[in-house]
Design an enzyme around this catalytic site. Structure first.
Site, PDB file in Angstrom:
ATOM      1  N   GLY A 237       0.891  -1.413   0.166  1.00  0.00           N
ATOM      2  CA  GLY A 237      -0.008   0.035   0.348  1.00  0.00           C
ATOM      3  C   GLY A 237       0.973   1.143   0.077  1.00  0.00           C
ATOM      4  O   GLY A 237       1.736   1.459   0.187  1.00  0.00           O
ATOM      5  N   CYS A 238       0.236   2.114  -0.551  1.00  0.00           N
ATOM      6  CA  CYS A 238       0.983   3.833  -0.675  1.00  0.00           C
ATOM      7  C   CYS A 238       1.735   4.254   1.054  1.00  0.00           C
ATOM      8  O   CYS A 238       2.257   4.677   0.547  1.00  0.00           O
ATOM      9  CB  CYS A 238       0.236   4.884  -0.871  1.00  0.00           C
ATOM     10  SG  CYS A 238      -1.705   5.213  -0.431  1.00  0.00           S
ATOM     11  N   PHE A 239       0.364   4.038   1.704  1.00  0.00           N
ATOM     12  CA  PHE A 239       1.212   4.337   3.784  1.00  0.00           C
ATOM     13  C   PHE A 239       2.149   3.449   3.436  1.00  0.00           C
ATOM     14  O   PHE A 239       3.300   3.933   4.490  1.00  0.00           O
ATOM     15  CB  PHE A 239      -0.067   4.731   4.704  1.00  0.00           C
ATOM     16  CG  PHE A 239      -0.695   5.687   4.142  1.00  0.00           C
ATOM     17  CD1 PHE A 239       0.077   6.879   4.583  1.00  0.00           C
ATOM     18  CD2 PHE A 239      -2.662   6.066   4.068  1.00  0.00           C
ATOM     19  CE1 PHE A 239      -0.513   8.669   4.522  1.00  0.00           C
ATOM     20  CE2 PHE A 239      -2.844   7.841   4.684  1.00  0.00           C
ATOM     21  CZ  PHE A 239      -1.657   8.728   4.515  1.00  0.00           C
TER      22      PHE A 239
END
Length: 337
Positions: free
Chosen positions: A134-136
């Site tokens: 995921g990005c975070f």
């Protein structure tokens, strides 16, 4: 040439993947699947591609490819693979969260490998299936992996991270509408963001025992140690995180640790000057800056959520899986201004 198929190619991550792969010298895009846009030119949805390609969206799906990218919503990747079995020879890179956690990695008798190259590069090289982070999770893990590699993560980690509106996906919503998002800032999912789970599993991989063994759920156990407050920023793309931990390291020792850890990783850089988000927007870079304040180590990290946080990292993983240089197709320039 690597024959590529993309499912979910009309969304943000699908569009970003197309932008990169159209100019990748080792790739042939066999199909860009989007049932709702079948027959339309790619540039009729991703209008920045006008003049770059005459490819059309297709409703087709088949296994006469080398690698399949799944750019679909969370929960939809597993449903798609259940309904559309993929030939065992086809490599899969899933950009959803469906196969990221240890308890959910099995498909057709093989495990999905968590696709963070700075953590699992060698495993990625030999993997058949990749669960793209995921990005975070990408941003925060990159900020903490060097500490975890030396067993230096303390019991409490404090994270404040702000993401752009593209992090919420293409479907319009109350908190992505321009008139709400512009000139605005808000927190959401404080201490409960789903990316805490994959972050904690990766940190525990390097620093055994980091993830508490007891607790009602993986999310609850992760939240015991990682105090994460995500924020919605009034910009389109990028993640900027400010993380602090108690640490006995001097600032120089911290820099030496981080520089050594990332010395062989081409997209993660350690800057001794302060950083800003525009340095990484439209690139596959992550840039880290460190400061020591008393007994607190401050770690700043800037990442593009759609590239290093999603589609760029997926291409980086593809390059590794097919024995290519990680950087091929990803020498991208930041916006600068």
């Amino acid at each position: 040439m690597i024959k590529v198929g993309i499912v979910g190619s009309a969304g943000y991550t699908g569009g970003e993947l197309l932008r990169v792969l159209i100019y990748h010298p080792e790739v042939e895009i066999v199909f860009a699947n989007s049932a709702s846009n079948a027959g339309n030119k790619l540039y009729e949805v991703h209008n920045d591609l006008f003049g770059d390609t005459e490819l059309t969206f297709s409703s087709d799906f088949h296994s006469d490819i080398d690698v399949l990218f799944l750019c679909v919503g969370h929960g939809d990747a597993r449903k798609f693979l259940d309904a559309n079995p993929v030939a065992s020879a086809v490599k899969i890179i899933d950009l959803s969260q469906d196969y990221r956690l240890r308890a959910n990695t099995l498909y057709q008798g093989q495990q999905f490998v968590y696709g963070l190259p700075e953590l699992n590069r060698e495993a990625i090289r030999s993997a058949q299936y990749i669960a793209n982070p995921g990005c975070f999770a990408t941003n925060i893990q990159l900020a903490l992996l060097p500490l975890a590699s030396k067993g230096l993560l303390p019991d409490q980690i404090h994270v404040n991270a702000t993401t752009g509106s593209t992090g919420a996906g293409q479907k319009p919503g109350a908190t992505t509408h321009f008139s709400w998002r512009n000139n605005n800032l808000s927190a959401y999912k404080s201490f409960e963001h789903q990316h805490l789970q994959e972050i904690s599993e990766s940190l525990d991989q390097l620093q055994s025992g980091f993830l508490p063994a007891s607790g009602d759920s993986l999310l609850a156990r992760a939240a015991e140690k990682i105090n994460f407050v995500p924020q919605r920023g009034d910009f389109a793309r990028g993640i900027f995180s400010a993380i602090y931990v108690d640490s006995d390291l001097t600032e120089e020792q911290a820099y030496e640790l981080y520089e050594a850890y990332y010395a062989t990783h081409p997209f993660t850089h350690v800057s001794r000057s302060n950083i800003d988000l525009k340095q990484v927007v439209n690139t596959n870079k992550s840039i880290i800056h460190l400061e020591k304040h008393g007994n607190k180590l401050l770690i700043l990290n800037a990442t593009d959520n759609l590239l290093k946080g999603a589609s760029g990292q997926a291409v980086q993983n593809m390059n590794l899986m097919f024995g290519l240089n990680e950087r091929i197709g990803l020498n991208l320039k930041s916006v600068g201004f």
